[in-house]
Design a protein around this motif. Sequence first.
Motif, mmCIF file in Angstrom:
data_model
loop_
_atom_site.group_PDB
_atom_site.id
_atom_site.type_symbol
_atom_site.label_atom_id
_atom_site.label_comp_id
_atom_site.label_asym_id
_atom_site.label_seq_id
_atom_site.Cartn_x
_atom_site.Cartn_y
_atom_site.Cartn_z
ATOM 1 N N UNK A 207 0.834 -1.205 0.000
ATOM 2 C CA UNK A 207 0.000 0.000 0.000
ATOM 3 C C UNK A 207 0.864 1.249 0.000
ATOM 4 N N UNK A 208 0.527 2.206 -0.866
ATOM 5 C CA UNK A 208 1.247 3.471 -0.927
ATOM 6 C C UNK A 208 2.507 3.444 -1.757
ATOM 7 N N UNK A 209 2.799 2.312 -2.407
ATOM 8 C CA UNK A 209 4.050 2.201 -3.170
ATOM 9 C C UNK A 209 3.890 2.544 -4.645
ATOM 10 N N UNK A 210 2.685 2.822 -5.091
ATOM 11 C CA UNK A 210 2.396 3.054 -6.506
ATOM 12 C C UNK A 210 3.090 4.326 -7.014
ATOM 13 N N UNK A 211 3.774 4.176 -8.167
ATOM 14 C CA UNK A 211 4.434 5.326 -8.786
ATOM 15 C C UNK A 211 4.332 5.214 -10.292
ATOM 16 N N UNK A 212 3.879 6.281 -10.965
ATOM 17 C CA UNK A 212 3.862 6.306 -12.432
ATOM 18 C C UNK A 212 5.270 6.625 -12.912
ATOM 19 N N UNK A 213 5.824 5.737 -13.752
ATOM 20 C CA UNK A 213 7.210 5.921 -14.200
ATOM 21 C C UNK A 213 7.320 6.273 -15.680
ATOM 22 N N UNK A 214 6.212 6.162 -16.441
ATOM 23 C CA UNK A 214 6.280 6.523 -17.860
ATOM 24 C C UNK A 214 4.872 6.539 -18.440
ATOM 25 N N UNK A 215 4.732 7.248 -19.556
ATOM 26 C CA UNK A 215 3.473 7.239 -20.295
ATOM 27 C C UNK A 215 3.741 7.751 -21.701
ATOM 28 N N UNK A 216 3.236 7.022 -22.684
ATOM 29 C CA UNK A 216 3.300 7.451 -24.072
ATOM 30 C C UNK A 216 2.172 6.748 -24.814
ATOM 31 N N UNK A 217 2.025 7.012 -26.089
ATOM 32 C CA UNK A 217 0.948 6.427 -26.866
ATOM 33 C C UNK A 217 1.112 4.909 -26.930
ATOM 34 N N UNK A 218 0.154 4.194 -26.333
ATOM 35 C CA UNK A 218 0.172 2.737 -26.397
ATOM 36 C C UNK A 218 1.313 2.085 -25.648
ATOM 37 N N UNK A 219 1.856 2.724 -24.628
ATOM 38 C CA UNK A 219 3.032 2.168 -23.940
ATOM 39 C C UNK A 219 2.637 0.969 -23.082
ATOM 40 N N UNK A 220 3.171 -0.191 -23.453
ATOM 41 C CA UNK A 220 2.874 -1.446 -22.761
ATOM 42 C C UNK A 220 4.010 -2.433 -23.025
ATOM 43 N N UNK A 221 3.755 -3.765 -22.922
ATOM 44 C CA UNK A 221 4.780 -4.798 -23.139
ATOM 45 C C UNK A 221 5.971 -4.605 -22.202
ATOM 46 N N UNK A 222 5.688 -4.353 -20.932
ATOM 47 C CA UNK A 222 6.729 -3.996 -19.968
ATOM 48 C C UNK A 222 7.590 -5.182 -19.546
ATOM 49 N N UNK A 223 8.879 -4.916 -19.379
ATOM 50 C CA UNK A 223 9.813 -5.834 -18.745
ATOM 51 C C UNK A 223 10.806 -5.001 -17.933
ATOM 52 N N UNK A 224 11.340 -5.589 -16.859
ATOM 53 C CA UNK A 224 12.387 -4.954 -16.067
ATOM 54 C C UNK A 224 13.593 -5.873 -15.983
ATOM 55 N N UNK A 225 14.786 -5.295 -16.132
ATOM 56 C CA UNK A 225 16.041 -6.034 -16.010
ATOM 57 C C UNK A 225 17.046 -5.198 -15.221
ATOM 58 N N UNK A 226 17.982 -5.892 -14.603
ATOM 59 C CA UNK A 226 19.139 -5.222 -14.026
ATOM 60 C C UNK A 226 20.379 -5.839 -14.650
ATOM 61 N N UNK A 227 21.132 -5.010 -15.364
ATOM 62 C CA UNK A 227 22.275 -5.497 -16.130
ATOM 63 C C UNK A 227 23.473 -4.607 -15.817
ATOM 64 N N UNK A 228 24.524 -5.226 -15.303
ATOM 65 C CA UNK A 228 25.755 -4.500 -14.968
ATOM 66 C C UNK A 228 25.479 -3.274 -14.090
ATOM 67 N N UNK A 229 24.591 -3.470 -13.107
ATOM 68 C CA UNK A 229 24.334 -2.429 -12.124
ATOM 69 C C UNK A 229 23.321 -1.385 -12.535
ATOM 70 N N UNK A 230 22.824 -1.450 -13.778
ATOM 71 C CA UNK A 230 21.833 -0.483 -14.240
ATOM 72 C C UNK A 230 20.476 -1.163 -14.415
ATOM 73 N N UNK A 231 19.417 -0.398 -14.180
ATOM 74 C CA UNK A 231 18.055 -0.896 -14.334
ATOM 75 C C UNK A 231 17.538 -0.511 -15.721
ATOM 76 N N UNK A 232 16.989 -1.488 -16.418
ATOM 77 C CA UNK A 232 16.472 -1.265 -17.768
ATOM 78 C C UNK A 232 14.962 -1.521 -17.773
ATOM 79 N N UNK A 233 14.213 -0.526 -18.215
ATOM 80 C CA UNK A 233 12.773 -0.660 -18.396
ATOM 81 C C UNK A 233 12.508 -0.828 -19.897
ATOM 82 N N UNK A 234 12.039 -1.998 -20.247
ATOM 83 C CA UNK A 234 11.831 -2.419 -21.628
ATOM 84 C C UNK A 234 10.330 -2.354 -21.912
ATOM 85 N N UNK A 235 9.921 -1.737 -23.028
ATOM 86 C CA UNK A 235 8.495 -1.622 -23.334
ATOM 87 C C UNK A 235 8.335 -1.327 -24.820
ATOM 88 N N UNK A 236 7.105 -1.241 -25.282
ATOM 89 C CA UNK A 236 6.839 -0.829 -26.657
ATOM 90 C C UNK A 236 5.838 0.310 -26.650
#
Length: 533
Positions: A207-236
Amino acid sequence: MEQLFKGIFFCVIFGLSSQYVQAQEHNQNVKWGYWEKWGDQGDGTYNNPLLPADYSDIDCIRVGDDYYAISSTFQYSPGMVILHSKDLVNWTIAGHAVNDVSKISPKLNWDRMDSYGKGIWAGSIRYHAGKFFIYFGTPDEGYFMTSSKNIKGPWSPLVNVLAEKGWDDCCPFWDDDGQAYLVGSNFADNYKIHLFKLSQNGEKIVEGSDKVIYQSKGSEANKLYKINGLYYHFFSEVKAGGRVVMIRKGSTISGPYGPAKQIGHAQKNFHEPNQGGIVNAVNGKWYFLTHHGSSGDWSGRNMSLLPVNWVNGWPILGKVGTDTIGNMVWAGKKPVAGRKTFPQSSDDFNQAEIQPQWEWNYQPRTEKFSLKARKGWLRLWAFKPLEKDNLLKAGNTLTQRTMRTTQSEAIVKLDLKGVTDGQKCGITHFGAPEYSSFGVAKKNSELIVVLNLKNKVVYGPKILDKILWLKSTWGSDGRSQYYYSTNGTDFIAFGDQYQLEWGSYRGDRIGIFNYNNDEASGYVDVDYFRYTY
């Protein structure tokens, strides 16, 4: 690195030799749907698509030397098909994550059947702390999760993580400190992408953890990765040229993330390879397992494997263009040596359970089918459809994916001795809102050949024998032709050709149907289903 990628792997290719780069460039002229060669070529290479069939909303991970992928199944049951591979190229069906889709909603049961285009949409598979986790969304019921220590199950009862309409394309992520997160799109609110914290067991949103991190036309197909210390947000998202793959990176899971980078072109001529995930293979290279996502294709959203080339810290999908954006490739060197295999298809019905290539249209009426009533046969008892002569409203239609190849043939052998008046049974090319069906009807104690092409019904000759073979053939163009035989050798073509179609986000399926318009009476026995392509 092993800790880094637990539960967050996905599929793709990297590093083609110059020989295969030339091959892929030459194959840029491939006309969609008319490939002669696909999958494993038997010489250490492969051609796309890997699977010319409807494996939509694909996602993939690696656990040790094994690769696992999942694909959305909508109203079909069992739901959320699971695939297994040893080399990222050859795939078999390992099972399903949801045995009873009516647990999602009663609308997905045989006595409702009113959720075409709904049910199980895109999901993500991850491996964490010795367990597989699958999360997925349904457009009306929200986000669900299930878990298992064994990929073949049993899978835990579904948990409704977010019970709210209008969400899709979620993905869990476990950080190095063990904190779990969930990313997903609220398509009902202009595709805003939200990040939530999850409870330790992954079953509840904090509870209370919700945060909007992005928005664009039709933005979906989300994935999250951590690679070499960096966080990658993958989407279409949708641009002027079509749906494209995007990615952002940041130093913390909640951001701030830098500007989004386009890593794949839309390429509508290749049906927009866009939804899937990246995975670090055993050979150390990265690959993208994707579906081709344009709607309207009769074979659905086929599955391909593209190389991932890292350019200035960005995973570029396919051949890197001068604009540093990826393009489709049609051939490559296999990531790992492996044996040529195919998803299961033919069935002699000699097993104790329905085999994993099959999915019922909606949750079936379990007391109306049996593999034990007659050993070596599938018995389907007939009951009334919710609407007379409407296969879309007839329970216990058994289906599997059709393949888009140069030549396909499916043959079903039926024993009709249990068929009663009012009953219809046979073979179908199944979709929604259109379908075709071919088989027999019993009227006035006589068996008659009957064909239904988009509700245009044509009756044929009487059938005097109790054993009947039905056949469908089709090619890359999706033009199917039905046949029947009373001896299993000499087949007679019947009726016009039928154009296989796309509908309700699904490609065509081949299936076996059985119902009785008048009452719950009669049965048909199915000896085998033989599918060659």
